[in-house]
Design a protein around this motif. Structure first.
Motif, short mmCIF file in Angstrom:
data_model
loop_
_atom_site.label_atom_id
_atom_site.label_comp_id
_atom_site.label_asym_id
_atom_site.label_seq_id
_atom_site.Cartn_x
_atom_site.Cartn_y
_atom_site.Cartn_z
N PRO A 69 0.82 -1.22 0.00
CA PRO A 69 0.00 0.00 0.00
C PRO A 69 0.85 1.28 0.00
CG PRO A 69 -0.85 -1.56 1.60
CD PRO A 69 0.47 -2.10 1.11
N ARG A 70 1.96 1.25 0.74
CA ARG A 70 2.84 2.43 0.75
C ARG A 70 3.52 2.63 -0.60
NH1 ARG A 70 6.98 2.19 4.84
NH2 ARG A 70 6.77 -0.05 4.92
N PHE A 71 3.95 1.53 -1.21
CA PHE A 71 4.58 1.61 -2.53
C PHE A 71 3.58 2.13 -3.56
CE2 PHE A 71 5.39 -0.21 -6.71
CZ PHE A 71 6.64 0.31 -6.97
N ASN A 72 2.37 1.59 -3.54
CA ASN A 72 1.35 2.04 -4.50
C ASN A 72 1.02 3.51 -4.33
OD1 ASN A 72 1.18 -0.46 -5.73
ND2 ASN A 72 -0.49 -1.15 -4.45
N ALA A 73 0.97 3.98 -3.09
CA ALA A 73 0.72 5.41 -2.84
C ALA A 73 1.86 6.25 -3.37
CB ALA A 73 0.51 5.65 -1.35
N PHE A 74 3.09 5.80 -3.15
CA PHE A 74 4.27 6.52 -3.65
C PHE A 74 4.25 6.55 -5.18
CE2 PHE A 74 8.64 6.30 -5.27
CZ PHE A 74 9.13 7.51 -4.80
N GLU A 75 3.96 5.41 -5.79
CA GLU A 75 3.90 5.32 -7.25
C GLU A 75 2.84 6.27 -7.80
OE1 GLU A 75 2.44 1.59 -8.96
OE2 GLU A 75 4.34 1.51 -10.04
N ALA A 76 1.68 6.31 -7.17
CA ALA A 76 0.61 7.21 -7.62
C ALA A 76 1.03 8.66 -7.48
CB ALA A 76 -0.66 6.94 -6.82
N GLU A 77 1.73 8.98 -6.40
CA GLU A 77 2.20 10.35 -6.19
C GLU A 77 3.20 10.74 -7.27
OE1 GLU A 77 4.69 12.83 -2.83
OE2 GLU A 77 3.49 11.12 -2.20
N MET A 78 4.07 9.82 -7.66
CA MET A 78 5.08 10.11 -8.69
C MET A 78 4.44 10.31 -10.05
SD MET A 78 7.94 10.31 -7.17
CE MET A 78 7.01 11.00 -5.81
N ALA A 79 3.27 9.73 -10.28
CA ALA A 79 2.59 9.85 -11.57
C ALA A 79 1.57 10.99 -11.59
CB ALA A 79 1.92 8.53 -11.92
N THR A 80 1.47 11.72 -10.48
CA THR A 80 0.52 12.83 -10.42
C THR A 80 0.82 13.82 -11.55
OG1 THR A 80 0.23 12.64 -8.04
CG2 THR A 80 -0.29 14.77 -9.00
N GLY A 81 -0.22 14.24 -12.22
CA GLY A 81 -0.07 15.22 -13.30
C GLY A 81 0.07 14.58 -14.67
N LEU A 82 0.28 13.25 -14.71
CA LEU A 82 0.36 12.58 -16.01
C LEU A 82 -1.06 12.22 -16.46
CD1 LEU A 82 3.30 10.05 -15.48
CD2 LEU A 82 3.39 12.28 -16.60
N THR A 83 -1.29 12.36 -17.75
CA THR A 83 -2.57 11.93 -18.30
C THR A 83 -2.61 10.40 -18.35
OG1 THR A 83 -1.81 11.85 -20.59
CG2 THR A 83 -2.65 14.00 -19.78
N GLY A 84 -3.76 9.86 -18.58
CA GLY A 84 -3.88 8.42 -18.72
C GLY A 84 -2.98 7.88 -19.83
N GLN A 85 -2.94 8.58 -20.95
CA GLN A 85 -2.09 8.16 -22.07
C GLN A 85 -0.61 8.25 -21.69
OE1 GLN A 85 -3.04 6.78 -25.13
NE2 GLN A 85 -0.87 6.29 -25.04
N GLU A 86 -0.23 9.30 -20.98
CA GLU A 86 1.17 9.43 -20.55
C GLU A 86 1.56 8.30 -19.59
OE1 GLU A 86 1.77 14.27 -20.88
OE2 GLU A 86 0.85 13.41 -19.07
N ARG A 87 0.64 7.91 -18.72
CA ARG A 87 0.92 6.80 -17.81
C ARG A 87 1.10 5.50 -18.59
NH1 ARG A 87 -2.25 7.76 -12.19
NH2 ARG A 87 -2.03 10.00 -12.17
#
Length: 91
Positions: free
Chosen positions: A56-74
């Motif tokens: 859960p902590r890793f997934n939260a960190f990963e989501a934070e790092m991808a903040t601001g990316l569009t779905g296509q960019e992800r």
């Protein structure tokens, strides 16, 4: 060999990782009676607890790092990272 393929790792790399995880009591390896060359790998209760804590902590960190990316960019990032991992595995 099957686990190494599933993890997209070389057998040597996986063996080293399993040795470390076994020393930390996160996994056990058991030789199969029918074919002593084959090994079954299982999570221990400590391994399961560690995954329950870390993921859960890793997934939260990963989501934070991808903040601001569009779905296509992800999707593009994930595709490109798969290429990088495949290239690294080849070496």
């Amino acid at each position: 060999a099957e686990l190494a393929r599933e993890c997209d790792l070389s057998k040597g790399t996986l063996t080293g990782m399993l040795t470390t995880l076994e020393k930390r009591a996160y996994v056990t390896r058991t030789r199969m009676d029918s074919d002593r060359r084959r090994v079954t790998v299982a999570l221990t209760p400590a391994g399961t607890a560690s995954i329950s804590d870390v993921f859960p902590r890793f997934n939260a960190f990963e989501a934070e790092m991808a903040t601001g990316l569009t779905g296509q960019e992800r999707q593009d990032l994930a595709r490109l990272l798969r290429h990088v991992v495949a290239n690294a595995s080849a070496h």
